[in-house]
Scaffold this active site. Structure first.
Site, PDB file in Angstrom:
ATOM      1  N   LYS A 111      -9.756   2.803 -30.014  1.00 11.83           N
ATOM      2  CA  LYS A 111     -10.165   1.490 -29.516  1.00 11.83           C
ATOM      3  C   LYS A 111     -10.574   0.620 -30.708  1.00 11.83           C
ATOM      4  CE  LYS A 111      -9.687   2.355 -25.118  1.00 11.83           C
ATOM      5  NZ  LYS A 111      -8.687   1.636 -24.291  1.00 11.83           N
ATOM      6  N   LYS A 161       0.392   2.321 -16.535  1.00  9.13           N
ATOM      7  CA  LYS A 161      -0.731   2.800 -15.742  1.00  9.13           C
ATOM      8  C   LYS A 161      -0.370   2.648 -14.263  1.00  9.13           C
ATOM      9  CE  LYS A 161      -4.803   2.255 -18.709  1.00  9.13           C
ATOM     10  NZ  LYS A 161      -4.381   1.561 -19.938  1.00  9.13           N
TER      11      LYS A 161
END
Length: 373
Positions: free
Chosen positions: A167, A266
């Site tokens: 991240k 996703k």
């Protein structure tokens, strides 16, 4: 196949390690679970799924609370009233419901699991995949120091993960990427920005290419597609799209604009397994590698993701790693574990073949039937 009732349940699990993204730091994670009871020709079963929505509206406008409301008030009653149980047909029933892909996916995915269980088939085969090993990638959050980040990545590398996703955000990108790539040569590193940058960062992001990333994920918000395309023109490093992609139509637009060379699919974000398969098929035809992404899923969704990750063009490592990496207890039996270092296998029993343990904290639950709640 008919459906008799839909159950909703909010459950909380404690993380194995604190996790921080660009918005906040987590120690527990609450998810919305969906169960659909149904059957046909004398057989009865329960299909299970997990809504991918988060507790906060930062990643997406949907949250577990909005998903609960939309399923309880609209999606569930509409399905029960129409008597529709085919996962391929439920989107037709919901055609007047605008958006709310994660809520729709939660119910649709439970229907896929129910259908596979009643047919006695593994979910992976039901959706077009196969029982095969799936490479797993790890996601590592923002840590207080680069040294702690490197140690966190080291744990993933020792466990055998096939790639790591870091991240990043403005002010936390060049140094952490450089140190991780330097410390783990040969380990593919995806820098995941979660749309944290804007047009003013174009030159800066271009300069990150020299660090040797495997890919740069979702650098800009969805409305900056042309900026994303401009960045991809400047970089040999593939740009991977995530939040950009809510449908096959958006993947086509991004590909035509030259804005991506990789796609994170996703299931919840695109509205369910059906749309995920369609996006996968398009990416395969366009030569764009793909993988299944996740949002710190608990056990039910983790097994679902593994099934989808067996589709043939899921050539990148997917977010399907062992449960113990993420949770002290993920509420599912069996728990996902490596069969060989870095690889998991889908369930071979009917559906996902996963059952709830009943060990997680239940925050709230309700039940919908044909006659109402």
């Amino acid at each position: 196949m008919t459906i008799d009732r839909i159950r909703l349940r909010l459950v909380t699990a404690r993380l194995a390690h604190p996790f921080e993204n660009r918005w906040q730091r987590y120690h527990t994670w609450t998810k919305l679970q969906v169960e659909v009871d149904g059957g046909g020709e004398g057989a009865q079963s329960t299909g299970r799924s997990e809504c991918s929505a988060m507790e906060t509206p930062f990643y997406n406008y949907e949250t577990i609370e909005t998903a609960w409301y939309v399923i309880e008030r609209y999606l569930g009653p509409m399905l029960l009233a129409e008597g529709v149980s085919d996962p391929r047909a439920c989107l037709r029933v919901w055609r007047e419901v605008n958006g709310h892909e994660e809520a729709k996916a939660a119910v649709e995915t439970a229907l896929w699991d129910l259908q596979a269980r009643l047919r006695g088939r593994p979910l992976c085969e039901e959706v077009g995949g196969s029982v095969r090993p799936v490479p797993a990638g790890a996601t590592v959050g923002i840590e207080p120091t680069v040294e702690e980040l490197v140690e966190s990545v080291a744990r993933s590398a020792r466990a055998g993960y096939r790639r790591v996703r870091l991240k990043i955000r403005p002010g936390w990108d060049r140094l952490p990427i450089r140190e991780v790539v330097r410390a783990f040569p040969g380990l593919p590193v995806i820098a995941d920005a979660n749309a944290a940058y804007d047009e003013t960062h174009l030159e800066h992001l271009t300069s990150l290419e020299e660090l040797g990333m495997h890919a740069l994920e979702q650098p800009f918000p969805r409305h900056l597609l042309q900026t994303t395309a401009e960045l991809q023109k400047r970089m040999n490093t593939p740009i991977c799209l995530d939040e950009q992609v809510h449908s096959l139509r958006e993947v086509r637009q991004a590909a035509e604009a030259g804005a991506c060379r990789m796609v994170n699919i996703k299931v919840g974000r695109v509205g369910g397994i059906g749309e995920a398969v369609r996006i996968h098929d398009f990416c395969a035809s366009a030569g764009i590698p793909a993988f299944v992404g996740a949002k710190w899923d608990q056990g039910v969704a983790r097994w679902t993701n593994i099934a989808v990750a067996t589709l043939p063009n899921m050539t990148e490592a997917s977010d399907v790693g062992p449960s113990e990496t993420y949770y002290l207890d993920d509420g599912a039996e069996p728990r996902v574990a490596f069969r060989t270092p870095g690889f998991v296998l889908p369930g071979t029993g009917p559906g996902t073949a996963v059952e709830p343990t009943g060990t997680l904290t239940v925050e709230r639950q309700t039940e919908l039937t044909g006659a109402g709640r």
